[in-house]
Design an enzyme around this catalytic site. Structure first.
Site, mmCIF file in Angstrom:
data_model
loop_
_atom_site.group_PDB
_atom_site.id
_atom_site.type_symbol
_atom_site.label_atom_id
_atom_site.label_comp_id
_atom_site.label_asym_id
_atom_site.label_seq_id
_atom_site.Cartn_x
_atom_site.Cartn_y
_atom_site.Cartn_z
ATOM 1 N N ARG A 259 0.224 142.639 -30.676
ATOM 2 C CA ARG A 259 1.031 143.028 -31.845
ATOM 3 C C ARG A 259 0.075 143.464 -32.961
ATOM 4 O O ARG A 259 -0.961 142.829 -33.151
ATOM 5 C CB ARG A 259 1.923 141.865 -32.340
ATOM 6 C CG ARG A 259 3.026 141.498 -31.353
ATOM 7 C CD ARG A 259 4.013 140.516 -31.957
ATOM 8 N NE ARG A 259 4.937 141.183 -32.864
ATOM 9 C CZ ARG A 259 5.819 140.516 -33.631
ATOM 10 N NH1 ARG A 259 5.846 139.187 -33.615
ATOM 11 N NH2 ARG A 259 6.651 141.167 -34.409
ATOM 12 N N ASP B 145 2.925 138.606 -43.201
ATOM 13 C CA ASP B 145 2.141 138.872 -41.979
ATOM 14 C C ASP B 145 0.754 139.415 -42.285
ATOM 15 O O ASP B 145 -0.164 139.270 -41.483
ATOM 16 C CB ASP B 145 2.891 139.846 -41.076
ATOM 17 C CG ASP B 145 4.072 139.146 -40.433
ATOM 18 O OD1 ASP B 145 5.120 139.021 -41.098
ATOM 19 O OD2 ASP B 145 3.915 138.665 -39.298
ATOM 20 N N ARG C 246 6.190 133.668 -32.085
ATOM 21 C CA ARG C 246 6.200 134.684 -33.138
ATOM 22 C C ARG C 246 5.934 134.000 -34.473
ATOM 23 O O ARG C 246 5.913 132.788 -34.559
ATOM 24 C CB ARG C 246 7.546 135.432 -33.138
ATOM 25 C CG ARG C 246 8.721 134.482 -32.997
ATOM 26 C CD ARG C 246 9.888 134.799 -33.799
ATOM 27 N NE ARG C 246 9.607 134.930 -35.204
ATOM 28 C CZ ARG C 246 9.494 133.893 -36.040
ATOM 29 N NH1 ARG C 246 9.609 132.642 -35.637
ATOM 30 N NH2 ARG C 246 9.255 134.107 -37.321
ATOM 31 N N GLY C 247 5.787 134.830 -35.524
ATOM 32 C CA GLY C 247 5.380 134.292 -36.821
ATOM 33 C C GLY C 247 3.854 134.363 -36.871
ATOM 34 O O GLY C 247 3.184 133.935 -35.921
ATOM 35 N N ASN D 282 5.746 141.878 -44.619
ATOM 36 C CA ASN D 282 6.537 140.815 -43.984
ATOM 37 C C ASN D 282 7.680 141.492 -43.224
ATOM 38 O O ASN D 282 7.811 142.717 -43.222
ATOM 39 C CB ASN D 282 7.062 139.828 -45.045
ATOM 40 C CG ASN D 282 7.670 138.587 -44.407
ATOM 41 O OD1 ASN D 282 7.056 137.981 -43.507
ATOM 42 N ND2 ASN D 282 8.848 138.185 -44.812
HETATM 43 O O1 MRU Z 1 8.428 139.581 -35.864
HETATM 44 P P1 MRU Z 1 8.182 138.161 -36.284
HETATM 45 O O2 MRU Z 1 9.349 137.269 -36.012
HETATM 46 O O3 MRU Z 1 6.891 137.628 -35.727
HETATM 47 O O4 MRU Z 1 8.023 138.257 -37.864
HETATM 48 C C1 MRU Z 1 7.717 137.078 -38.563
HETATM 49 C C2 MRU Z 1 7.677 137.225 -40.026
HETATM 50 O O5 MRU Z 1 7.825 138.290 -40.569
HETATM 51 C C3 MRU Z 1 7.328 135.987 -40.810
HETATM 52 O O6 MRU Z 1 7.968 136.001 -42.056
HETATM 53 C C4 MRU Z 1 5.810 135.922 -41.033
HETATM 54 O O7 MRU Z 1 5.129 136.077 -39.821
HETATM 55 C C5 MRU Z 1 5.385 134.659 -41.676
HETATM 56 S S1 MRU Z 1 5.540 133.272 -40.608
HETATM 57 C C6 MRU Z 1 4.922 131.915 -41.430
#
Ligand code: MRU
Length: 333
Positions: free
Chosen positions: A85, A236, A51-52, A246
């Site tokens: 996603r 994101d 994730r991220g 985000n």
């Molecule tokens: O649902 P996630 O855990 O994938 O969400 C991640 C985030 O919102 C992070 O802040 C974003 O992807 C930046 S990661 C460098």
């Protein structure tokens, strides 16, 4: 200093496979997931094993290398992975690069075609690593005037686990620590999936950086008490006007920052920008399973059949953002 297990690695050569650190199991267990099919990668992205935004892009690029080395198959894999996603644009950015590479090399022999794809996936990962380093440097320059020991609040996890390098928001903090600025990080737990509590505190503690975990609802009080001098989060997807999506809760943090006169920064690579979107209202927001709220981590915490709304992201309007720290420098709108 870096004792974090690798977020992802490619095992073997052209007939190799992707190994992911299963982030759903952290911090208690270090479990690796072997992804040997495109479907395995899709599932891992969907269920947040990886994730991220940047990490999702890198994993998807490797995922494409698991398809048959033939143009139609690769394009099908790209289309399929793109459905895993919807919000992080890095996913589509990386898949577009893989698709273009496939189109440009489709006349090569299967072995060379497969080699071109794996080379591109490795390049995407390597570039991300460098972007993280550059973001860290620009961010630490930006915050150089904060007093030693300043409080920095972050939300969700934008660290090594979320990227191919040291992270985006956390890269800034790691670089401040290297420069002996002794940042103290206030970590929002990040309901409902606790990326802050499970992942960010874990990363910071592994690297010996002072941090304090708070429930999301405590951020206002912590700011009022004067404990936070700056806020840095990841993103994101960032629209052309600077509005930034985000993790859910980020918009609330930015709003609180405005009230308390604390600068709110986003740290993100240029692969997170989607200039095809005029503003943040056009960013697709992922809706996730209601059980993440009613039965988080297997414990029922709400009456059965209760109505639930579970958007995974929100959009912070550009007016609330003091600057966006990219690998190219700080953008202000
Ligand atoms: O649902 P996630 O855990 O994938 O969400 C991640 C985030 O919102 C992070 O802040 C974003 O992807 C930046 S990661 C460098």
């Amino acid at each position: 200093m870096n004792r974090i297990p690798e977020t992802m690695s490619w095992k073997g050569g052209l007939d190799g496979y992707l190994v992911l650190l299963d982030q759903t199991k952290l911090p208690r267990e270090h479990v690796e997931v072997d992804c040997k099919t495109v479907e395995d990668v899709w599932q891992s992205i969907k269920r947040l094993a990886v994730r991220g935004a940047p990490a999702i892009g890198c994993a998807a690029a490797y995922g494409v290398c698991l398809s048959e080395p033939e143009l139609a198959e690769v394009e099908q894999a790209c289309d399929y992975l793109a459905t895993s996603r919807p919000t992080a644009v890095n996913l589509f950015w990386a898949l577009n690069r893989m698709r273009e590479t496939a189109q440009q090399t489709s006349t090569l022999a299967p072995h060379q075609f497969a080699e071109a794809l794996l080379t591109e996936a490795r390049a995407i990962r390597e570039e991300d690593r460098q972007m993280c380093t550059d973001i860290g440097n620009h961010g630490a320059d930006l915050l150089a005037d904060l007093p030693v020991g300043s409080g920095i609040l972050t939300h969700c996890n934008a660290g090594a686990l979320a990227t191919a390098g040291d992270g985006t928001a956390l890269s800034v903090i790691f670089e401040l620590a290297r420069r002996k600025r002794k940042p103290h990080v206030w970590v929002d737990e990040t309901r409902p999936l606790l990326q802050g509590a499970r992942l960010t505190t874990w990363e910071l503690m592994q690297r010996g950086i002072d941090c304090t975990l708070i429930c999301d609802s405590m951020a206002a009080q912590v700011m009022r008490e004067g404990r936070v001098q700056a806020i840095v989060t990841g993103a994101d997807r960032i629209a052309a006007n600077g509005d930034a999506a985000n993790k859910i809760g980020t918009y609330g943090v930015a709003t609180l920052a405005k009230v308390h006169d604390i600068p709110f920064y986003i740290a993100a690579p240029t692969s997170t920008f989607d200039v095809s979107l005029t503003n943040g209202s056009e960013i697709p927001i992922e809706q996730r399973d209601v059980e993440e709220i009613t039965c988080g981590f297997g414990t029922p915490t709400a009456p059965e059949k209760v109505s639930v709304y579970n958007p995974a992201f929100d959009v912070t309007p550009v007016e609330l953002i003091a600057g966006i720290i990219t690998e190219q420098g700080v953008k202000r709108y």
